[in-house]
Design an enzyme around this catalytic site. Structure first.
Site, mmCIF file in Angstrom:
data_model
loop_
_atom_site.group_PDB
_atom_site.id
_atom_site.type_symbol
_atom_site.label_atom_id
_atom_site.label_comp_id
_atom_site.label_asym_id
_atom_site.label_seq_id
_atom_site.Cartn_x
_atom_site.Cartn_y
_atom_site.Cartn_z
ATOM 1 N N HIS A 191 -5.728 -2.039 -15.224
ATOM 2 C CA HIS A 191 -4.336 -1.664 -15.534
ATOM 3 C C HIS A 191 -4.212 -1.008 -16.904
ATOM 4 O O HIS A 191 -3.106 -0.794 -17.383
ATOM 5 C CB HIS A 191 -3.422 -2.899 -15.413
ATOM 6 C CG HIS A 191 -3.260 -3.362 -13.996
ATOM 7 N ND1 HIS A 191 -2.685 -4.561 -13.656
ATOM 8 C CD2 HIS A 191 -3.602 -2.775 -12.814
ATOM 9 C CE1 HIS A 191 -2.676 -4.703 -12.326
ATOM 10 N NE2 HIS A 191 -3.230 -3.627 -11.795
ATOM 11 N N ASN A 215 0.809 -1.228 0.000
ATOM 12 C CA ASN A 215 0.000 0.000 0.000
ATOM 13 C C ASN A 215 0.841 1.277 0.000
ATOM 14 O O ASN A 215 0.285 2.381 -0.069
ATOM 15 C CB ASN A 215 -0.946 0.003 1.208
ATOM 16 C CG ASN A 215 -2.145 -0.903 0.983
ATOM 17 O OD1 ASN A 215 -2.474 -1.210 -0.161
ATOM 18 N ND2 ASN A 215 -2.781 -1.330 2.053
#
Ligand code: HEM
Length: 332
Positions: free
Chosen positions: A187, A89
Protein backbone atom coordinates in the site's frame (compact mmCIF):
# COMPACT_ATOMS: atom_id res chain seq x y z
CA UNK A 1 24.39 -22.67 -22.18
CA UNK A 2 23.67 -24.94 -19.24
CA UNK A 3 20.85 -23.39 -17.30
CA UNK A 4 20.61 -23.82 -13.55
CA UNK A 5 17.23 -25.43 -12.94
CA UNK A 6 16.46 -24.65 -9.34
CA UNK A 7 13.31 -26.48 -8.41
CA UNK A 8 11.03 -24.90 -5.89
CA UNK A 9 8.61 -27.10 -4.03
CA UNK A 10 5.52 -25.48 -2.74
CA UNK A 11 3.16 -26.91 -0.19
CA UNK A 12 -0.46 -26.15 -0.90
CA UNK A 13 -2.02 -25.27 2.44
CA UNK A 14 -5.60 -25.99 1.45
CA UNK A 15 -5.23 -29.25 -0.42
CA UNK A 16 -1.97 -30.67 0.83
CA UNK A 17 -1.00 -31.22 -2.82
CA UNK A 18 2.58 -30.29 -3.68
CA UNK A 19 3.10 -28.19 -6.72
CA UNK A 20 6.38 -27.93 -8.53
CA UNK A 21 7.65 -24.73 -10.08
CA UNK A 22 10.99 -24.24 -11.76
CA UNK A 23 13.22 -21.25 -12.40
CA UNK A 24 13.30 -20.74 -16.16
CA UNK A 25 10.49 -23.22 -16.86
CA UNK A 26 10.09 -21.80 -20.40
CA UNK A 27 13.82 -21.73 -21.28
CA UNK A 28 13.35 -24.51 -23.86
CA UNK A 29 9.69 -24.15 -24.79
CA UNK A 30 9.64 -20.36 -25.19
CA UNK A 31 13.17 -18.95 -24.95
CA UNK A 32 13.35 -15.27 -24.06
CA UNK A 33 9.75 -15.00 -22.89
CA UNK A 34 10.69 -13.57 -19.50
CA UNK A 35 12.81 -10.90 -21.22
CA UNK A 36 9.94 -10.15 -23.60
CA UNK A 37 7.51 -9.65 -20.73
CA UNK A 38 10.06 -7.63 -18.72
CA UNK A 39 10.85 -5.18 -21.49
CA UNK A 40 7.20 -4.66 -22.45
CA UNK A 41 6.26 -4.02 -18.82
CA UNK A 42 9.20 -1.67 -18.24
CA UNK A 43 8.40 0.40 -21.32
CA UNK A 44 4.79 0.71 -20.31
CA UNK A 45 5.40 1.43 -16.62
CA UNK A 46 7.87 4.16 -17.55
CA UNK A 47 5.01 5.93 -19.34
CA UNK A 48 2.13 4.92 -17.04
CA UNK A 49 3.56 4.19 -13.57
CA UNK A 50 0.12 3.59 -12.00
CA UNK A 51 0.01 0.25 -13.79
CA UNK A 52 2.45 -1.18 -11.21
CA UNK A 53 -0.08 -0.93 -8.37
CA UNK A 54 -2.78 -2.37 -10.60
CA UNK A 55 -0.73 -5.47 -11.48
CA UNK A 56 0.50 -6.03 -7.94
CA UNK A 57 -3.06 -6.02 -6.56
CA UNK A 58 -4.32 -8.23 -9.41
CA UNK A 59 -1.63 -10.80 -8.64
CA UNK A 60 -2.45 -10.72 -4.91
CA UNK A 61 -6.18 -11.16 -5.53
CA UNK A 62 -5.44 -13.98 -7.95
CA UNK A 63 -3.29 -15.88 -5.46
CA UNK A 64 -5.76 -15.57 -2.57
CA UNK A 65 -8.60 -17.29 -4.43
CA UNK A 66 -7.88 -20.82 -5.72
CA UNK A 67 -4.16 -20.05 -5.69
CA UNK A 68 -2.15 -18.18 -8.33
CA UNK A 69 -4.01 -19.69 -11.29
CA UNK A 70 -5.28 -16.59 -13.12
CA UNK A 71 -8.85 -17.38 -12.02
CA UNK A 72 -9.24 -13.66 -11.31
CA UNK A 73 -8.86 -12.94 -15.02
CA UNK A 74 -11.79 -15.10 -16.15
CA UNK A 75 -15.02 -13.48 -17.28
CA UNK A 76 -18.42 -14.41 -15.89
CA UNK A 77 -20.38 -16.80 -18.08
CA UNK A 78 -23.97 -17.99 -18.38
CA UNK A 79 -22.95 -20.75 -16.00
CA UNK A 80 -21.87 -18.45 -13.20
CA UNK A 81 -20.56 -15.14 -11.91
CA UNK A 82 -16.76 -15.00 -11.81
CA UNK A 83 -14.36 -13.64 -9.16
CA UNK A 84 -13.82 -10.57 -11.30
CA UNK A 85 -17.41 -9.46 -10.66
CA UNK A 86 -17.27 -9.86 -6.89
CA UNK A 87 -17.51 -6.46 -5.13
CA UNK A 88 -13.92 -6.47 -3.76
CA UNK A 89 -12.66 -7.02 -7.30
CA UNK A 90 -14.70 -4.30 -9.01
CA UNK A 91 -11.89 -1.82 -8.32
CA UNK A 92 -9.20 -4.07 -9.79
CA UNK A 93 -7.39 -2.54 -12.76
CA UNK A 94 -4.98 -3.87 -15.35
CA UNK A 95 -6.99 -6.66 -16.99
CA UNK A 96 -6.44 -5.17 -20.45
CA UNK A 97 -2.76 -4.77 -19.81
CA UNK A 98 -2.34 -8.44 -18.87
CA UNK A 99 -4.24 -9.41 -22.01
CA UNK A 100 -1.88 -7.28 -24.10
CA UNK A 101 1.15 -8.99 -22.59
CA UNK A 102 -0.47 -12.39 -23.13
CA UNK A 103 -1.20 -11.57 -26.79
CA UNK A 104 2.46 -10.71 -27.29
CA UNK A 105 3.51 -13.94 -25.64
CA UNK A 106 1.01 -15.99 -27.69
CA UNK A 107 2.45 -14.49 -30.88
CA UNK A 108 5.89 -15.73 -29.85
CA UNK A 109 4.86 -19.13 -28.46
CA UNK A 110 1.22 -20.12 -28.97
CA UNK A 111 -0.33 -22.14 -26.17
CA UNK A 112 2.82 -22.43 -24.07
CA UNK A 113 2.93 -19.77 -21.35
CA UNK A 114 0.17 -19.62 -18.75
CA UNK A 115 -1.78 -16.49 -17.84
CA UNK A 116 -0.88 -17.16 -14.20
CA UNK A 117 2.84 -16.96 -15.03
CA UNK A 118 2.33 -13.88 -17.21
CA UNK A 119 0.62 -12.14 -14.28
CA UNK A 120 3.20 -13.25 -11.68
CA UNK A 121 6.11 -12.09 -13.88
CA UNK A 122 4.45 -8.85 -14.97
CA UNK A 123 3.58 -7.88 -11.37
CA UNK A 124 7.17 -8.46 -10.28
CA UNK A 125 8.61 -6.59 -13.27
CA UNK A 126 6.25 -3.65 -12.78
CA UNK A 127 7.20 -3.22 -9.12
CA UNK A 128 10.88 -3.37 -10.06
CA UNK A 129 10.29 -0.87 -12.88
CA UNK A 130 8.97 1.79 -10.48
CA UNK A 131 12.07 1.39 -8.33
CA UNK A 132 10.81 -1.33 -5.98
CA UNK A 133 12.47 -4.65 -5.23
CA UNK A 134 12.73 -7.71 -7.43
CA UNK A 135 12.08 -11.30 -6.38
CA UNK A 136 12.53 -14.76 -7.85
CA UNK A 137 9.51 -15.97 -9.78
CA UNK A 138 9.81 -19.67 -10.53
CA UNK A 139 7.43 -20.57 -13.38
CA UNK A 140 5.29 -23.45 -14.56
CA UNK A 141 1.96 -22.34 -13.07
CA UNK A 142 -1.06 -23.70 -14.92
CA UNK A 143 -4.30 -21.79 -15.39
CA UNK A 144 -7.44 -22.73 -13.51
CA UNK A 145 -10.74 -23.34 -15.23
CA UNK A 146 -13.03 -22.25 -12.40
CA UNK A 147 -13.76 -18.74 -11.16
CA UNK A 148 -16.47 -18.14 -8.61
CA UNK A 149 -17.71 -14.86 -7.17
CA UNK A 150 -18.62 -16.31 -3.78
CA UNK A 151 -15.10 -17.66 -3.30
CA UNK A 152 -13.69 -14.19 -3.88
CA UNK A 153 -16.07 -12.81 -1.26
CA UNK A 154 -15.03 -15.50 1.20
CA UNK A 155 -11.27 -15.53 0.59
CA UNK A 156 -10.22 -11.94 0.01
CA UNK A 157 -9.39 -9.73 2.99
CA UNK A 158 -11.84 -6.92 3.70
CA UNK A 159 -10.67 -3.44 4.64
CA UNK A 160 -12.87 -3.59 7.76
CA UNK A 161 -11.16 -6.71 9.15
CA UNK A 162 -9.55 -6.83 12.58
CA UNK A 163 -5.97 -7.96 13.08
CA UNK A 164 -7.12 -11.41 14.18
CA UNK A 165 -9.33 -11.84 11.13
CA UNK A 166 -6.48 -10.80 8.83
CA UNK A 167 -4.02 -13.04 10.62
CA UNK A 168 -6.35 -16.04 10.43
CA UNK A 169 -7.10 -15.45 6.75
CA UNK A 170 -3.43 -15.10 5.83
CA UNK A 171 -2.67 -18.28 7.78
CA UNK A 172 -5.04 -20.23 5.52
CA UNK A 173 -2.71 -19.29 2.64
CA UNK A 174 0.41 -20.35 4.50
CA UNK A 175 1.33 -16.75 5.31
CA UNK A 176 2.32 -15.61 8.79
CA UNK A 177 1.93 -12.38 10.74
CA UNK A 178 5.20 -11.07 9.39
CA UNK A 179 4.05 -11.72 5.82
CA UNK A 180 0.91 -9.75 6.64
CA UNK A 181 3.01 -6.81 7.83
CA UNK A 182 5.48 -6.98 4.98
CA UNK A 183 2.93 -7.50 2.21
CA UNK A 184 0.75 -4.68 3.50
CA UNK A 185 3.70 -2.51 2.48
CA UNK A 186 2.26 -2.86 -1.04
CA UNK A 187 0.00 0.00 0.00
CA UNK A 188 2.99 2.31 -0.45
CA UNK A 189 1.74 2.52 -4.05
CA UNK A 190 -1.65 2.98 -5.62
CA UNK A 191 -5.01 4.37 -4.72
CA UNK A 192 -8.15 3.56 -2.75
CA UNK A 193 -11.63 4.79 -3.53
CA UNK A 194 -13.53 6.70 -0.86
CA UNK A 195 -16.08 3.92 -0.66
CA UNK A 196 -13.33 1.59 0.63
CA UNK A 197 -12.81 3.63 3.79
CA UNK A 198 -15.75 6.07 4.08
CA UNK A 199 -17.06 4.09 7.06
CA UNK A 200 -14.02 5.35 8.99
CA UNK A 201 -15.02 8.94 8.30
CA UNK A 202 -18.78 8.78 8.76
CA UNK A 203 -20.91 6.86 11.22
CA UNK A 204 -18.00 4.85 12.56
CA UNK A 205 -19.05 2.53 15.36
CA UNK A 206 -16.62 1.50 17.99
CA UNK A 207 -16.77 0.38 21.57
CA UNK A 208 -16.54 3.46 23.76
CA UNK A 209 -16.80 5.93 20.91
CA UNK A 210 -20.47 5.30 20.11
CA UNK A 211 -21.95 5.84 16.67
CA UNK A 212 -21.65 8.51 14.07
CA UNK A 213 -18.08 9.47 14.79
CA UNK A 214 -14.79 9.31 12.94
CA UNK A 215 -12.61 6.28 13.60
CA UNK A 216 -10.66 7.40 16.68
CA UNK A 217 -7.57 5.58 15.43
CA UNK A 218 -7.40 7.91 12.43
CA UNK A 219 -5.38 11.13 12.81
CA UNK A 220 -7.99 13.88 13.34
CA UNK A 221 -6.47 16.45 10.98
CA UNK A 222 -6.03 13.85 8.25
CA UNK A 223 -9.64 12.70 8.69
CA UNK A 224 -10.92 16.28 8.45
CA UNK A 225 -8.91 16.79 5.30
CA UNK A 226 -10.28 13.60 3.74
CA UNK A 227 -13.86 14.55 4.65
CA UNK A 228 -13.67 18.11 3.41
CA UNK A 229 -11.61 17.66 0.27
CA UNK A 230 -11.79 14.11 -0.99
CA UNK A 231 -14.69 12.10 0.36
CA UNK A 232 -17.48 14.56 1.03
CA UNK A 233 -20.26 12.15 1.86
CA UNK A 234 -20.72 8.76 3.52
CA UNK A 235 -21.47 6.98 0.26
CA UNK A 236 -17.97 7.52 -1.00
CA UNK A 237 -17.76 11.19 -1.80
CA UNK A 238 -18.72 13.23 -4.74
CA UNK A 239 -20.80 12.25 -7.72
CA UNK A 240 -18.12 9.75 -8.60
CA UNK A 241 -16.30 7.64 -6.03
CA UNK A 242 -13.07 9.64 -5.72
CA UNK A 243 -9.68 7.94 -5.67
CA UNK A 244 -7.26 8.88 -2.89
CA UNK A 245 -3.52 8.13 -2.81
CA UNK A 246 -2.77 5.30 -0.40
CA UNK A 247 0.58 6.87 0.50
CA UNK A 248 -0.01 10.61 0.11
CA UNK A 249 2.72 12.39 -1.81
CA UNK A 250 4.51 9.23 -2.91
CA UNK A 251 1.90 6.84 -4.22
CA UNK A 252 4.00 6.16 -7.31
CA UNK A 253 7.16 5.49 -5.33
CA UNK A 254 7.94 2.23 -3.62
CA UNK A 255 9.27 3.52 -0.31
CA UNK A 256 8.78 3.59 3.46
CA UNK A 257 6.03 6.21 3.26
CA UNK A 258 3.28 3.69 4.00
CA UNK A 259 4.81 2.49 7.28
CA UNK A 260 5.72 6.01 8.38
CA UNK A 261 2.20 7.32 7.67
CA UNK A 262 0.74 4.29 9.43
CA UNK A 263 2.63 5.18 12.61
CA UNK A 264 1.19 8.70 12.33
CA UNK A 265 -2.30 7.16 12.01
CA UNK A 266 -2.62 8.46 8.47
CA UNK A 267 -3.51 5.33 6.58
CA UNK A 268 -6.74 4.92 4.67
CA UNK A 269 -7.85 1.41 5.52
CA UNK A 270 -8.94 0.04 8.85
CA UNK A 271 -7.01 -3.12 7.96
CA UNK A 272 -3.82 -1.03 7.78
CA UNK A 273 -4.53 0.55 11.16
CA UNK A 274 -5.20 -2.95 12.53
CA UNK A 275 -1.49 -3.75 12.22
CA UNK A 276 -0.84 -1.42 15.14
CA UNK A 277 -3.25 -3.27 17.40
CA UNK A 278 -0.96 -6.27 17.74
CA UNK A 279 2.30 -5.79 19.67
CA UNK A 280 4.39 -8.07 17.44
CA UNK A 281 3.09 -6.54 14.20
CA UNK A 282 3.46 -3.03 15.59
CA UNK A 283 7.08 -3.65 16.56
CA UNK A 284 7.70 -4.96 13.05
CA UNK A 285 6.10 -1.85 11.51
CA UNK A 286 8.28 0.37 13.70
CA UNK A 287 11.38 -1.58 12.77
CA UNK A 288 10.70 -1.31 9.05
CA UNK A 289 9.69 2.36 9.21
CA UNK A 290 13.07 3.12 10.78
CA UNK A 291 14.68 2.13 7.47
CA UNK A 292 16.71 1.80 5.44
CA UNK A 293 14.59 1.10 2.33
CA UNK A 294 16.66 -1.98 1.56
CA UNK A 295 15.39 -3.83 4.62
CA UNK A 296 11.77 -3.29 3.58
CA UNK A 297 12.62 -4.27 0.01
CA UNK A 298 14.20 -7.55 1.15
CA UNK A 299 11.32 -8.46 3.44
CA UNK A 300 8.67 -7.52 0.90
CA UNK A 301 10.46 -9.48 -1.82
CA UNK A 302 10.70 -12.52 0.43
CA UNK A 303 6.97 -12.50 1.15
CA UNK A 304 6.07 -11.83 -2.49
CA UNK A 305 8.10 -14.89 -3.49
CA UNK A 306 5.96 -16.90 -1.07
CA UNK A 307 2.69 -15.29 -2.11
CA UNK A 308 3.37 -15.96 -5.78
CA UNK A 309 3.54 -19.71 -5.13
CA UNK A 310 0.36 -20.11 -3.06
CA UNK A 311 -1.63 -23.21 -4.10
CA UNK A 312 -0.26 -23.21 -7.63
CA UNK A 313 -1.44 -25.72 -10.20
CA UNK A 314 1.37 -27.50 -12.04
CA UNK A 315 2.01 -30.55 -14.22
CA UNK A 316 -1.20 -31.89 -15.74
CA UNK A 317 -3.47 -29.72 -13.57
CA UNK A 318 -5.46 -26.93 -15.23
CA UNK A 319 -4.56 -25.69 -18.71
CA UNK A 320 -2.63 -23.04 -20.63
CA UNK A 321 -5.36 -20.57 -21.48
CA UNK A 322 -5.07 -18.92 -24.87
CA UNK A 323 -7.15 -15.94 -23.88
CA UNK A 324 -6.83 -15.04 -20.21
CA UNK A 325 -10.49 -14.05 -19.89
CA UNK A 326 -12.00 -17.36 -21.07
CA UNK A 327 -11.24 -21.03 -20.54
CA UNK A 328 -10.14 -22.97 -23.61
CA UNK A 329 -12.90 -24.82 -25.40
CA UNK A 330 -12.65 -28.63 -25.19
CA UNK A 331 -11.31 -28.85 -28.77
CA UNK A 332 -8.30 -26.60 -28.04
C1 HEM B 1 -4.03 -7.11 4.35
C2 HEM B 1 -5.18 -7.11 3.76
C3 HEM B 1 -5.52 -6.19 2.63
C4 HEM B 1 -6.68 -5.52 2.48
C5 HEM B 1 -7.88 -5.57 3.40
C6 HEM B 1 -6.57 -4.74 1.28
C7 HEM B 1 -7.56 -3.94 0.77
C8 HEM B 1 -7.37 -3.01 -0.24
C9 HEM B 1 -8.35 -2.03 -0.64
C10 HEM B 1 -9.74 -1.88 -0.05
C11 HEM B 1 -7.78 -1.28 -1.60
C12 HEM B 1 -8.42 -0.09 -2.31
C13 HEM B 1 -9.29 -0.53 -3.46
C14 HEM B 1 -10.00 0.66 -4.07
O1 HEM B 1 -10.79 1.29 -3.36
O2 HEM B 1 -9.77 0.96 -5.26
C15 HEM B 1 -6.46 -1.79 -1.84
C16 HEM B 1 -5.58 -1.30 -2.76
C17 HEM B 1 -4.39 -1.89 -3.08
N1 HEM B 1 -3.88 -3.05 -2.52
FE1 HEM B 1 -4.57 -3.97 -0.86
N2 HEM B 1 -5.34 -4.95 0.72
C18 HEM B 1 -4.66 -5.83 1.51
C19 HEM B 1 -3.40 -6.36 1.24
C20 HEM B 1 -2.72 -6.15 0.07
C21 HEM B 1 -1.60 -6.94 -0.37
C22 HEM B 1 -1.03 -8.14 0.38
C23 HEM B 1 -1.20 -6.42 -1.56
C24 HEM B 1 -0.11 -6.87 -2.49
C25 HEM B 1 0.87 -7.65 -2.15
C26 HEM B 1 -2.05 -5.30 -1.85
C27 HEM B 1 -1.92 -4.46 -2.92
C28 HEM B 1 -2.71 -3.35 -3.13
C29 HEM B 1 -2.40 -2.32 -4.11
C30 HEM B 1 -1.15 -2.24 -4.96
C31 HEM B 1 -3.46 -1.41 -4.08
C32 HEM B 1 -3.65 -0.18 -4.96
C33 HEM B 1 -4.41 -0.61 -6.21
C34 HEM B 1 -4.63 0.48 -7.25
O3 HEM B 1 -3.92 1.48 -7.27
O4 HEM B 1 -5.51 0.28 -8.10
N3 HEM B 1 -2.97 -5.20 -0.85
N4 HEM B 1 -6.24 -2.85 -0.99
Amino acid sequence: MAMAMAVVFVASSATGVRGQLTMGFYDQSCPGVERLIGSFVRQHVDRVPTVAAALLRLHFHDCFVRGCDASVLLNSTAAGVAEKDAPPNLTLRGFDFVERVKTLVEEACPGVVSCADVLALAARDAVTAIGGPSWRVPTGRRDGTVSNMQEALDELPKPSMSFKQLKDLFATKGLGVRDLVWLSGAHTIGIAHCSSFADRLYGFRSAGAGNNTTDPTLDAAYATNLRSRKCRSPDGGNAEDAAVEMDPGSHLTFDLGYYRSLLKHRCLLQSDAALLTDPVAKADVEGIAGGPDEVFFQLFARSMATLSTVQVKTGADGEIRRNCAVVNSPSN
